[in-house]
Design a protein around this motif. Sequence first.
Motif, mmCIF file in Angstrom:
data_model
loop_
_atom_site.group_PDB
_atom_site.id
_atom_site.type_symbol
_atom_site.label_atom_id
_atom_site.label_comp_id
_atom_site.label_asym_id
_atom_site.label_seq_id
_atom_site.Cartn_x
_atom_site.Cartn_y
_atom_site.Cartn_z
ATOM 1 N N ARG A 30 0.840 -1.212 0.000
ATOM 2 C CA ARG A 30 0.000 0.000 0.000
ATOM 3 C C ARG A 30 0.870 1.255 0.000
ATOM 4 N NH1 ARG A 30 -3.166 -3.131 3.564
ATOM 5 N NH2 ARG A 30 -2.193 -2.160 5.396
ATOM 6 N N SER A 31 2.003 1.192 0.687
ATOM 7 C CA SER A 31 2.863 2.371 0.747
ATOM 8 C C SER A 31 3.488 2.681 -0.605
ATOM 9 C CB SER A 31 3.961 2.179 1.799
ATOM 10 O OG SER A 31 4.922 1.228 1.368
ATOM 11 N N THR A 32 3.643 1.654 -1.464
ATOM 12 C CA THR A 32 4.156 1.902 -2.808
ATOM 13 C C THR A 32 3.213 2.824 -3.568
ATOM 14 O OG1 THR A 32 5.195 -0.287 -2.853
ATOM 15 C CG2 THR A 32 4.877 0.812 -4.969
ATOM 16 N N VAL A 33 1.912 2.560 -3.442
ATOM 17 C CA VAL A 33 0.913 3.412 -4.080
ATOM 18 C C VAL A 33 0.911 4.790 -3.428
ATOM 19 C CG1 VAL A 33 -1.539 3.664 -4.614
ATOM 20 C CG2 VAL A 33 -0.473 1.391 -4.667
ATOM 21 N N THR A 34 1.033 4.817 -2.104
ATOM 22 C CA THR A 34 1.027 6.087 -1.375
ATOM 23 C C THR A 34 2.195 6.977 -1.791
ATOM 24 O OG1 THR A 34 -0.010 5.014 0.530
ATOM 25 C CG2 THR A 34 1.052 7.135 0.922
ATOM 26 N N LEU A 35 3.343 6.367 -2.044
ATOM 27 C CA LEU A 35 4.503 7.146 -2.468
ATOM 28 C C LEU A 35 4.221 7.907 -3.759
ATOM 29 C CD1 LEU A 35 7.369 4.618 -1.675
ATOM 30 C CD2 LEU A 35 7.110 6.897 -0.683
ATOM 31 N N LEU A 37 8.424 11.619 -8.328
ATOM 32 C CA LEU A 37 8.266 10.221 -8.718
ATOM 33 C C LEU A 37 7.264 10.089 -9.859
ATOM 34 C CD1 LEU A 37 8.716 7.202 -8.331
ATOM 35 C CD2 LEU A 37 7.038 7.257 -6.459
ATOM 36 N N ARG A 38 6.150 10.813 -9.766
ATOM 37 C CA ARG A 38 5.147 10.746 -10.835
ATOM 38 C C ARG A 38 5.711 11.283 -12.145
ATOM 39 N NH1 ARG A 38 2.028 12.973 -6.608
ATOM 40 N NH2 ARG A 38 1.871 14.995 -7.667
ATOM 41 N N LEU A 39 6.445 12.385 -12.064
ATOM 42 C CA LEU A 39 7.016 12.976 -13.266
ATOM 43 C C LEU A 39 8.036 12.048 -13.909
ATOM 44 C CD1 LEU A 39 7.509 15.373 -15.189
ATOM 45 C CD2 LEU A 39 9.190 16.234 -13.536
ATOM 46 N N ARG A 40 8.926 11.514 -13.094
ATOM 47 C CA ARG A 40 9.967 10.638 -13.638
ATOM 48 C C ARG A 40 9.387 9.325 -14.153
ATOM 49 N NH1 ARG A 40 14.702 12.780 -15.373
ATOM 50 N NH2 ARG A 40 14.642 14.863 -14.504
ATOM 51 N N ALA A 41 8.295 8.864 -13.551
ATOM 52 C CA ALA A 41 7.625 7.671 -14.062
ATOM 53 C C ALA A 41 7.047 7.937 -15.453
ATOM 54 C CB ALA A 41 6.521 7.239 -13.099
ATOM 55 N N LEU A 69 14.923 10.591 -3.231
ATOM 56 C CA LEU A 69 13.738 11.113 -2.552
ATOM 57 C C LEU A 69 13.573 10.502 -1.169
ATOM 58 C CD1 LEU A 69 11.008 11.156 -5.349
ATOM 59 C CD2 LEU A 69 11.839 13.130 -4.073
ATOM 60 N N ARG A 70 13.656 9.178 -1.136
ATOM 61 C CA ARG A 70 13.464 8.445 0.106
ATOM 62 C C ARG A 70 14.337 7.187 0.088
ATOM 63 N NH1 ARG A 70 8.326 8.619 2.433
ATOM 64 N NH2 ARG A 70 9.009 6.827 3.643
ATOM 65 N N SER A 129 13.583 0.465 -2.707
ATOM 66 C CA SER A 129 13.061 -0.660 -3.495
ATOM 67 C C SER A 129 11.650 -0.383 -3.987
ATOM 68 C CB SER A 129 13.084 -1.948 -2.668
ATOM 69 O OG SER A 129 14.407 -2.368 -2.431
ATOM 70 N N ARG A 130 10.828 0.207 -3.124
ATOM 71 C CA ARG A 130 9.457 0.529 -3.542
ATOM 72 C C ARG A 130 9.445 1.600 -4.620
ATOM 73 N NH1 ARG A 130 7.532 1.913 2.272
ATOM 74 N NH2 ARG A 130 9.768 1.689 2.613
ATOM 75 N N LEU A 131 10.295 2.594 -4.483
ATOM 76 C CA LEU A 131 10.366 3.658 -5.482
ATOM 77 C C LEU A 131 10.779 3.113 -6.846
ATOM 78 C CD1 LEU A 131 12.104 6.386 -3.305
ATOM 79 C CD2 LEU A 131 9.800 6.562 -4.260
ATOM 80 N N ILE A 132 11.841 2.307 -6.864
ATOM 81 C CA ILE A 132 12.338 1.776 -8.132
ATOM 82 C C ILE A 132 11.371 0.744 -8.703
ATOM 83 C CG2 ILE A 132 14.159 0.349 -9.155
ATOM 84 C CD1 ILE A 132 16.169 1.915 -7.498
ATOM 85 N N GLY A 133 10.792 -0.099 -7.846
ATOM 86 C CA GLY A 133 9.815 -1.066 -8.325
ATOM 87 C C GLY A 133 8.596 -0.400 -8.936
ATOM 88 N N GLY A 134 8.074 0.634 -8.268
ATOM 89 C CA GLY A 134 6.918 1.357 -8.799
ATOM 90 C C GLY A 134 7.236 2.073 -10.096
ATOM 91 N N TYR A 135 8.422 2.689 -10.146
ATOM 92 C CA TYR A 135 8.856 3.357 -11.379
ATOM 93 C C TYR A 135 8.941 2.366 -12.540
ATOM 94 C CZ TYR A 135 12.379 4.976 -14.736
ATOM 95 O OH TYR A 135 13.060 5.269 -15.888
#
Length: 418
Positions: free
Chosen positions: A224-229, A236-240, A352-353, A358-364
Amino acid sequence: MPCDGQAVTRRQFETAPECETAPEAALPLSRGIVLLFAVACGAAVANVYFSQPLLVTMGHDLAMSPALIGSVVTLTHVGYGLGLFFLVPLGDTADRRRLVVLQLLLLVGALTVVATARTAGMLLAGMAATGLLAVVTQTLVAFAASLAPAANRGRVVGLVTSGVVVGILLARTASGVMADLAGWRSVYLASAILTALLALVLHLVLPRGSGTPRTSLRYGELLRSTVTLFARERLLRLRALFGLLVFAAFSTLWSSVALPLSEAPYFLSHSAIGALGLIGAAGALAASVAGGLNDRGLSRQTTGTALALLAVSWVPLAFTRSSPAALIVGVILLDLAVQAVHVTNQTLIYALRPDAGSRLIGGYMVFYSIGSATGAIAATTLYTVGGWGAVCALGATFSCLGLALWAVTRRCADGVGD
């Protein structure tokens, strides 16, 4: 929150969930260990792409219909996408050293299933598991970033990503050559042996305690925190979005370039077409250089320059049918640009964090997968309708959208990274 910068602000740490722990201290990284990370990343991600030149042979061997053999690639990528969301975030809560070794050993099992498959069902199950476990690549990228000092993190991420680039681009060539020499099963058997060796070496070489967990979140909370990030972090949204667009352009080229090259005036063999990946490996150089530029605070300029090169690359690519030289120039420019943006993206979002790397890179990387799938489907469909010119127009559109997004958002940064 800046939309294009790499600083971690005091407010970000103050608003972090209480259950998150402070980032672990970075450990010294020798060049040898960084290169080991790069090799492991390349070897792992190559498993996702090995099957592409082997589909016909696999189908004949296991008496699979064309529609069923086509699902081999689909299931591999579906497995990879699921792994990005469900497995990569574990790097923020489990010991990364143990997690990497365990995932590599499980990957050995999946590759063995593929290599020994006697039925279509066994093959498809093995390929799905292979895709799922190949996301150890992203766990390794986050691991390397966590070990690197902040001042050199961009360079480390760039070097590790260069391994990913080489693995992706050379996978098709290597699998085609090995299949010609010893059959398609030898590709997966050799990969299983290499993966087992890498698991052993990483277990022995990586310092104990280097993968200490950074959060006490439970698994469900972690997901859930991956989505929250994404909801919290504008960068993160821009770079994604940058990642989605550049990899849509990347996939537009690489999923369809075999079509004009197999026709007049070239009539190239599959092995010759696969060798084009050797030219694209120039992107590995861009990954390393871009990492160094990010360490110097030039992330915004690097992104803009790379996106401009990406858009320009489609000009020579449009002359592919009449000029091999134009094709080569276009491939080099495109791969240089894509990898420069990709390394910049990963370096910035990790900063960023670091406790949620891992969550940031996985979500990206989920957006990377969406972009890759979109480019592949759209390019192959357009080619049948409008030919190579339509494909180039599509790739140029994705590239120009990325450049326009950069132009619109570059002024909303807070000055960090100029």
